[in-house]
Design an enzyme around this catalytic site. Sequence first.
Site, PDB file in Angstrom:
ATOM      1  N   ASP A  30       0.538  -1.338  -0.299  1.00  0.00           N
ATOM      2  CA  ASP A  30       0.291  -0.652   0.121  1.00  0.00           C
ATOM      3  C   ASP A  30       0.924   0.862  -0.129  1.00  0.00           C
ATOM      4  O   ASP A  30       2.280   1.170   0.062  1.00  0.00           O
ATOM      5  CB  ASP A  30      -1.252   0.060   1.258  1.00  0.00           C
ATOM      6  N   TYR A  34       6.322  -9.733   7.206  1.00  0.00           N
ATOM      7  CA  TYR A  34       6.767  -8.400   7.505  1.00  0.00           C
ATOM      8  C   TYR A  34       7.262  -7.507   8.752  1.00  0.00           C
ATOM      9  O   TYR A  34       7.414  -9.281   9.465  1.00  0.00           O
ATOM     10  CB  TYR A  34       5.139  -8.122   7.369  1.00  0.00           C
TER      11      TYR A  34
END
Length: 244
Positions: free
Chosen positions: A51, A109
Amino acid sequence: MRIKLVIQYDGTDFCGWQIQAGDRTVQEEIERAITRLTGEKVNLVGSGRTDSGVHAERQTAHFDTLSSVPPEKYAAALNPLLPADVKILESAAAEEGFHARFSAKRKTYEYRLYASETVLPLKERYAARVPKSLDAQKMRAACAYLLGRHDFKCFLASNSSVKDTVREIYSAQIDECGNDIFFTVCGNGFLYNMVRIIVGTLVKIGEGKIPPEAMKDIIDGKNRELAGKTMPAKGLTLKNAEYA
């Protein structure tokens, strides 16, 4: 020939990975550089679409080409054509049947937090600030409930239309360094904003607003309203995508 790239970028000034009309994106910058190098219009496919504001330490992508440029030379050839906030770390010929997105077995992540009453300019670009120290032990206890295969609908952004919300988490851990807290999670895939919402929930637990075992109830409840807020994108980094 299919070329595999490993890419690093600072997502601060990008509107995410995927090409969007009128916005600066990672995919567009790299595709433009490839066109300048080879004269070809290519489609660069990433392991995932990070994003706006999200960073990547090792994003994997592929593209198909008829160019005679040796596969291992693309990194050195493309980097002078790319801006300072995105670079190619590695390039190689892709294995037979390789697909940067669909061949990925797991992704890792990291989310960074720092505790400070004052905004710290040298940390603010890559971490989210919390005004007071968090209880890392409680956050670690809550991470245990994330492990395994679950329906993670509670951590799905409300504007997402994805139907399959079951994912498997292989590891989830909290590490500390001074006033910095790092949340690292590895799974077979992640829902839209999933990691950022998990961290928002962990922050509530670290603040003592809800107990660690509430994480299990939140997951079982499958209700987004029970989970924490969506944390800022700037604290999130795609560490790696694995293919074996």
